[in-house]
Design an enzyme around this catalytic site. Structure first.
Site, mmCIF file in Angstrom:
data_model
loop_
_atom_site.group_PDB
_atom_site.id
_atom_site.type_symbol
_atom_site.label_atom_id
_atom_site.label_comp_id
_atom_site.label_asym_id
_atom_site.label_seq_id
_atom_site.Cartn_x
_atom_site.Cartn_y
_atom_site.Cartn_z
ATOM 1 C CG PHE A 138 -1.852 1.228 1.157
ATOM 2 C CD1 PHE A 138 -3.023 1.176 0.406
ATOM 3 C CD2 PHE A 138 -1.525 2.412 1.792
ATOM 4 C CE1 PHE A 138 -3.853 2.288 0.306
ATOM 5 C CE2 PHE A 138 -2.352 3.529 1.702
ATOM 6 C CZ PHE A 138 -3.519 3.462 0.962
ATOM 7 C CG ASP A 222 5.806 3.685 1.843
ATOM 8 O OD1 ASP A 222 5.884 4.266 2.942
ATOM 9 O OD2 ASP A 222 4.782 3.687 1.133
ATOM 10 C CE LYS A 251 -0.664 5.769 7.705
ATOM 11 N NZ LYS A 251 -0.386 5.070 6.462
HETATM 12 C C1 LIG Z 1 -0.641 5.441 4.974
HETATM 13 C C2 LIG Z 1 0.356 4.999 3.992
HETATM 14 C C3 LIG Z 1 0.584 5.719 2.801
HETATM 15 C C4 LIG Z 1 -0.257 6.898 2.392
HETATM 16 O O1 LIG Z 1 -0.121 7.958 3.284
HETATM 17 P P1 LIG Z 1 -1.227 9.128 3.331
HETATM 18 O O2 LIG Z 1 -0.708 10.079 4.343
HETATM 19 O O3 LIG Z 1 -2.525 8.457 3.703
HETATM 20 O O4 LIG Z 1 -1.310 9.731 1.991
HETATM 21 C C5 LIG Z 1 1.600 5.296 1.977
HETATM 22 N N1 LIG Z 1 2.378 4.247 2.298
HETATM 23 C C6 LIG Z 1 2.190 3.529 3.431
HETATM 24 C C7 LIG Z 1 3.092 2.387 3.745
HETATM 25 C C8 LIG Z 1 1.166 3.876 4.313
HETATM 26 O O5 LIG Z 1 0.961 3.154 5.412
#
Ligand SMILES: *Cc1c(COP(=O)(O)O)cnc(C)c1O
Length: 396
Positions: A138, A222, A251
């Protein structure tokens, strides 16, 4: 108006993009949230792995208030001190050379994708560099970030950008078989979050790192969910002895103020030049002040030590649950990013727990995800376990 009425009103005007719980949250204190009627919830969701310090931390709130009274926004045609400080700290904790501040995780991923494409363009004069992404990953919901998100059903109605190939996570051979002359980047979460609290295996990640080095492919990690102390180290990849070329953060980077970042090292740090990328709000002094106080609190509240200690406690407790209940298949994850995989869908258990005053989320249909504030103590874990076990027993 009470919660029920607000929910009715909101359902008239919100786009129906979420299956929401019928709860209107009003305020928070420490690791607890309160709804409009004053009902108390123990928070093991932390706004999806965001609130590292829980709610109402005085130092955090004061730092923001002070910045609000000073200056909130400047545009990127000017320098501001909070952003300069924030980016300096981010380079130190990530091992990267340069940082671009964004307003969300999605935008951080978007920027990382653009950076990879730009590197390829500089070398080959064309924009058709390929990116290998992972199944069940994700990375966000914008067209670029969605294009590297490994859940076909999220992408299906929207299409996506060209040149993205998917491979199985923790399967080195599959990734290696997808590399072509055009591959410019491999993107993955160090610990998959939404995809099921799935950590990268050590050997897998170091082989991918070696492959990227050999073929001049950027390794983009990520760390939006698994970074910022959640697994017990500031960056999850510190536990792997692997250095990515590009890192994405968000986050818990702002702990509630919308802010993200992508950072790069070496040649990649200089790939984007004036005109290539921008953001009106990105790096504004308010968001940057949030980042700065977050890093200060990580130190002063000894957050990493706490995560290491309580996550051992949590791990033992969950391992016991796996022994005790046939319906729980396994414990997953690292640090304070853990999940319990059931042999059935977990919607009802989560719902019951919510009614009993415990907030958790799912990851997929059969995993309950626990991503609490990083300041929780053993007593909060005990309290969570009581409600969780009651909720399991009532639903199996
Ligand atoms: C939450 C998340 C995103 C997206 O972040 P947003 O602030 O919701 O745009 C991307 N990568 C990972 C691994 C995430 O957990």
């Amino acid at each position: 108006m009470d919660s029920k009425q607000w929910i009715e009103n909101a359902d008239q005007v919100f786009m129906h993009t979420y299956g929401r719980y019928p709860v209107v949250l009003d305020h928070g204190e420490g690791v607890y949230l309160y709804d409009l009627e004053g009902k108390k919830y123990l928070d093991f969701g932390a706004g999806i792995a965001v609130f590292a310090f829980g709610y109402g931390n005085k130092k955090y709130n004061d730092a923001l208030k002070e910045q609000i009274d000073k200056l909130i926004h400047t545009s990127n045609y000017f320098y501001n001190v909070p952003a300069a400080k924030a980016c300096e700290t981010i380079t130190k904790i990530t091992g990267m050379d340069r940082v671009f501040l964004t307003n969300s995780g999605t935008e951080a991923v978007e920027g990382a994708i653009k950076l990879a494409r730009k590197m390829y363009y500089k070398k080959h004069g064309s924009a058709d560099g390929e990116i290998i992404a992972m199944n069940h990953s994700f990375h966000g919901r914008s067209m670029g970030a969605l294009s590297v998100t490994g859940t076909p059903k999220y992408r299906e109605p929207f299409g996506g950008i060209n040149g993205i190939l998917f491979a199985d996570y923790n399967n080195y051979k599959d990734i290696a078989s997808k590399v072509t002359e055009k591959t410019c980047a491999i993107i993955m979460e160090t610990v998959q979050g939404e995809g099921g609290l799935n950590p990268a295996e050590k050997e897998f990640l170091s082989k991918v790192r070696a492959l990227c080095g050999e073929k001049e492919i950027l390794l983009i990690l990520d760390e939006i969910q698994c970074g910022m102390g959640r697994t017990g180290t500031m960056m999850a990849y510190e536990q792997y002895d692997v250095m990515p070329d590009v890192v994405t953060l968000a986050k818990a980077l702002g702990c509630g103020v919308p802010v993200g970042a992508f950072a790069a090292r070496g040649e990649a740090a200089n790939a984007l030049v004036p005109g290539d990328h921008g953001s009106t709000y990105g790096g504004n002094p308010l968001a940057a002040a949030a980042v700065n106080i977050v890093f200060e609190l990580f130190k002063s509240e000894k957050v990493l030590e706490n995560v290491s200690r309580v996550s051992n406690y949590l791990t033992r407790a969950f391992d016991n649950l796996v022994q005790k209940y046939d319906c729980i298949k396994e414990r997953r994850g690292l640090g304070l990013m853990q999940g319990l995989k059931f042999d059935q869908s977990v919607g009802k258990i989560i719902q019951t727990a919510m009614e009993k005053g415990l907030i958790t989320f799912s990851a997929g249909s059969d995993i309950i995800r626990f991503v609490p504030p990083l300041i929780i103590k053993e007593q909060h874990i005990d309290e969570m376990l009581d409600i969780l076990e009651e909720s399991i027993r009532e639903n199996i």
